[in-house]
Design a protein around this motif. Structure first.
Motif, PDB file in Angstrom:
ATOM      1  N   ALA A   1     -28.284 -36.746 -53.430  1.00  0.00           N
ATOM      2  CA  ALA A   1     -27.660 -36.329 -54.617  1.00  0.00           C
ATOM      3  C   ALA A   1     -26.050 -36.487 -54.180  1.00  0.00           C
ATOM      4  N   LEU A   2     -25.592 -36.061 -52.837  1.00  0.00           N
ATOM      5  CA  LEU A   2     -24.270 -36.400 -52.423  1.00  0.00           C
ATOM      6  C   LEU A   2     -23.911 -37.933 -52.688  1.00  0.00           C
ATOM      7  N   ASN A   3     -24.624 -38.548 -51.966  1.00  0.00           N
ATOM      8  CA  ASN A   3     -24.390 -40.064 -52.017  1.00  0.00           C
ATOM      9  C   ASN A   3     -24.208 -40.646 -53.149  1.00  0.00           C
ATOM     10  N   ARG A   4     -25.246 -40.155 -54.403  1.00  0.00           N
ATOM     11  CA  ARG A   4     -25.158 -40.699 -55.765  1.00  0.00           C
ATOM     12  C   ARG A   4     -23.758 -40.184 -56.291  1.00  0.00           C
ATOM     13  N   THR A   5     -23.407 -39.014 -56.182  1.00  0.00           N
ATOM     14  CA  THR A   5     -22.303 -38.545 -56.744  1.00  0.00           C
ATOM     15  C   THR A   5     -20.911 -39.188 -56.020  1.00  0.00           C
ATOM     16  N   LEU A   6     -21.058 -39.403 -54.792  1.00  0.00           N
ATOM     17  CA  LEU A   6     -19.637 -40.268 -54.130  1.00  0.00           C
ATOM     18  C   LEU A   6     -19.752 -41.585 -54.819  1.00  0.00           C
ATOM     19  N   GLU A   7     -20.945 -42.188 -55.160  1.00  0.00           N
ATOM     20  CA  GLU A   7     -20.904 -43.523 -55.570  1.00  0.00           C
ATOM     21  C   GLU A   7     -20.279 -43.512 -57.025  1.00  0.00           C
ATOM     22  N   ASP A   8     -20.718 -42.518 -57.791  1.00  0.00           N
ATOM     23  CA  ASP A   8     -20.302 -42.417 -59.409  1.00  0.00           C
ATOM     24  C   ASP A   8     -18.916 -42.040 -59.300  1.00  0.00           C
ATOM     25  N   VAL A  27     -23.368 -26.088 -52.312  1.00  0.00           N
ATOM     26  CA  VAL A  27     -23.303 -27.304 -52.554  1.00  0.00           C
ATOM     27  C   VAL A  27     -21.641 -27.847 -53.164  1.00  0.00           C
ATOM     28  N   ARG A  28     -21.102 -26.825 -53.489  1.00  0.00           N
ATOM     29  CA  ARG A  28     -19.554 -26.829 -53.514  1.00  0.00           C
ATOM     30  C   ARG A  28     -18.759 -27.619 -52.300  1.00  0.00           C
ATOM     31  N   LEU A  44     -12.808 -30.846 -58.068  1.00  0.00           N
ATOM     32  CA  LEU A  44     -13.957 -30.455 -57.805  1.00  0.00           C
ATOM     33  C   LEU A  44     -14.560 -29.764 -59.318  1.00  0.00           C
ATOM     34  N   ALA A  45     -13.755 -29.424 -60.251  1.00  0.00           N
ATOM     35  CA  ALA A  45     -14.403 -28.976 -61.440  1.00  0.00           C
ATOM     36  C   ALA A  45     -15.062 -29.817 -62.366  1.00  0.00           C
ATOM     37  N   GLU A  46     -14.429 -31.241 -62.135  1.00  0.00           N
ATOM     38  CA  GLU A  46     -14.810 -32.383 -62.732  1.00  0.00           C
ATOM     39  C   GLU A  46     -15.926 -32.993 -62.121  1.00  0.00           C
ATOM     40  N   VAL A  47     -15.962 -33.052 -60.891  1.00  0.00           N
ATOM     41  CA  VAL A  47     -17.091 -33.403 -60.033  1.00  0.00           C
ATOM     42  C   VAL A  47     -18.337 -32.875 -59.869  1.00  0.00           C
ATOM     43  N   MET A  48     -18.278 -31.395 -59.858  1.00  0.00           N
ATOM     44  CA  MET A  48     -19.508 -30.487 -59.700  1.00  0.00           C
ATOM     45  C   MET A  48     -20.492 -30.759 -60.937  1.00  0.00           C
ATOM     46  N   PRO A  49     -20.242 -30.963 -61.892  1.00  0.00           N
ATOM     47  CA  PRO A  49     -21.253 -31.042 -63.067  1.00  0.00           C
ATOM     48  C   PRO A  49     -21.952 -32.749 -62.785  1.00  0.00           C
ATOM     49  N   VAL A  50     -21.260 -33.463 -62.228  1.00  0.00           N
ATOM     50  CA  VAL A  50     -21.861 -34.789 -61.906  1.00  0.00           C
ATOM     51  C   VAL A  50     -22.706 -34.723 -60.719  1.00  0.00           C
ATOM     52  N   PHE A  51     -22.101 -33.913 -59.514  1.00  0.00           N
ATOM     53  CA  PHE A  51     -23.281 -33.625 -58.606  1.00  0.00           C
ATOM     54  C   PHE A  51     -24.366 -33.116 -59.052  1.00  0.00           C
ATOM     55  N   MET A  52     -24.268 -32.032 -59.853  1.00  0.00           N
ATOM     56  CA  MET A  52     -25.352 -31.047 -60.275  1.00  0.00           C
ATOM     57  C   MET A  52     -26.561 -31.981 -61.092  1.00  0.00           C
ATOM     58  N   VAL A  53     -26.266 -32.849 -61.628  1.00  0.00           N
ATOM     59  CA  VAL A  53     -26.974 -33.723 -62.348  1.00  0.00           C
ATOM     60  C   VAL A  53     -28.040 -34.469 -61.363  1.00  0.00           C
ATOM     61  N   HIS A  54     -27.297 -34.914 -60.263  1.00  0.00           N
ATOM     62  CA  HIS A  54     -28.049 -35.517 -59.213  1.00  0.00           C
ATOM     63  C   HIS A  54     -28.788 -34.528 -58.420  1.00  0.00           C
ATOM     64  N   TYR A  55     -28.414 -33.413 -58.213  1.00  0.00           N
ATOM     65  CA  TYR A  55     -28.901 -32.121 -57.582  1.00  0.00           C
ATOM     66  C   TYR A  55     -30.162 -32.284 -58.043  1.00  0.00           C
ATOM     67  N   ARG A  56     -30.303 -31.829 -59.305  1.00  0.00           N
ATOM     68  CA  ARG A  56     -31.540 -31.601 -60.242  1.00  0.00           C
ATOM     69  C   ARG A  56     -32.477 -32.583 -60.010  1.00  0.00           C
ATOM     70  N   GLU A  57     -32.101 -33.860 -60.226  1.00  0.00           N
ATOM     71  CA  GLU A  57     -32.693 -35.053 -60.002  1.00  0.00           C
ATOM     72  C   GLU A  57     -33.467 -35.152 -58.772  1.00  0.00           C
ATOM     73  N   PRO A  90     -28.559 -22.761 -58.038  1.00  0.00           N
ATOM     74  CA  PRO A  90     -28.515 -21.992 -59.387  1.00  0.00           C
ATOM     75  C   PRO A  90     -29.957 -21.447 -59.339  1.00  0.00           C
ATOM     76  N   GLU A  91     -30.169 -20.039 -60.097  1.00  0.00           N
ATOM     77  CA  GLU A  91     -31.378 -19.791 -59.929  1.00  0.00           C
ATOM     78  C   GLU A  91     -32.556 -20.203 -60.761  1.00  0.00           C
ATOM     79  N   ALA A  92     -32.051 -21.155 -61.756  1.00  0.00           N
ATOM     80  CA  ALA A  92     -33.066 -22.006 -62.428  1.00  0.00           C
ATOM     81  C   ALA A  92     -33.961 -22.882 -61.717  1.00  0.00           C
ATOM     82  N   LEU A  93     -33.034 -23.426 -60.645  1.00  0.00           N
ATOM     83  CA  LEU A  93     -33.740 -24.438 -59.749  1.00  0.00           C
ATOM     84  C   LEU A  93     -34.655 -24.001 -58.803  1.00  0.00           C
ATOM     85  N   VAL A  94     -34.428 -22.656 -58.543  1.00  0.00           N
ATOM     86  CA  VAL A  94     -35.556 -21.981 -57.344  1.00  0.00           C
ATOM     87  C   VAL A  94     -37.054 -22.193 -57.515  1.00  0.00           C
TER      88      VAL A  94
END
Length: 147
Positions: A1-8, A27-28, A44-57, A90-94
């Motif tokens: 997820a981190l590497n996907r974010t970095l590429e993005d 994760v932040r 980071l406020a802009e990057v974290m939503p991108v990261f969370m998409v990859h994190y969920r995936e 995030p609680e929903a991912l647990v």
């Protein structure tokens, strides 16, 4: 997820061993360390939503329990020890993660990083858990995976 974010965001991927060394402070902080190591500054406020998409995936891609955890949880439950999870995820991912690991029914309470106004390393989530079970804090034990 981190590497996907970095590429993005136009940054180079980092070796998995490096990423593993950064895991444990949320994760932040993980994203922050990667950006800092690259010598870049980002919002980071802009990057974290991108990261969370990859994190969920990627959430169920390769998680595993430490050796002995499933057995320990079974023994504790058999002894009537109330068990809770306190994570900064995030609680929903647990729940999907716990189900994937085969321990979805082991915990009477799950607190995610967005369950309360405070999150680890604040002690408030742990005090909340103790109060939930009607226990004094000094009667509880926390087991973690990082310093």
């Amino acid at each position: 997820a981190l590497n996907r974010t970095l590429e993005d965001i136009g940054m180079a991927r980092v070796p998995e061993a490096t990423v593993l060394g950064w895991i444990g402070d949320g994760v932040r902080r993980l994203v922050e360390q990667a950006v800092h190591a690259a010598g870049r500054e980002v919002d980071l406020a802009e990057v974290m939503p991108v990261f969370m998409v990859h994190y969920r995936e990627c959430l169920l891609r390769s998680p595993r329990l430490f050796d002995g955890v499933a057995e320990a949880l079974m023994q504790l439950r058999a002894r009537g020890v109330p068990l809770a999870i306190c994570t900064n995820k995030p609680e929903a991912l647990v729940p999907p993660l716990l189900q994937h690991l085969g321990i979805g029914d082991a915990f009477a309470l799950v607190l995610g990083g967005d369950s309360l106004p405070q999150r680890k390393p604040s002690g408030e989530p742990l005090r909340h858990i103790a109060a939930h079970f009607g226990l004094a804090v000094d009667a509880c034990l926390m087991v973690g995976d990082s310093l």
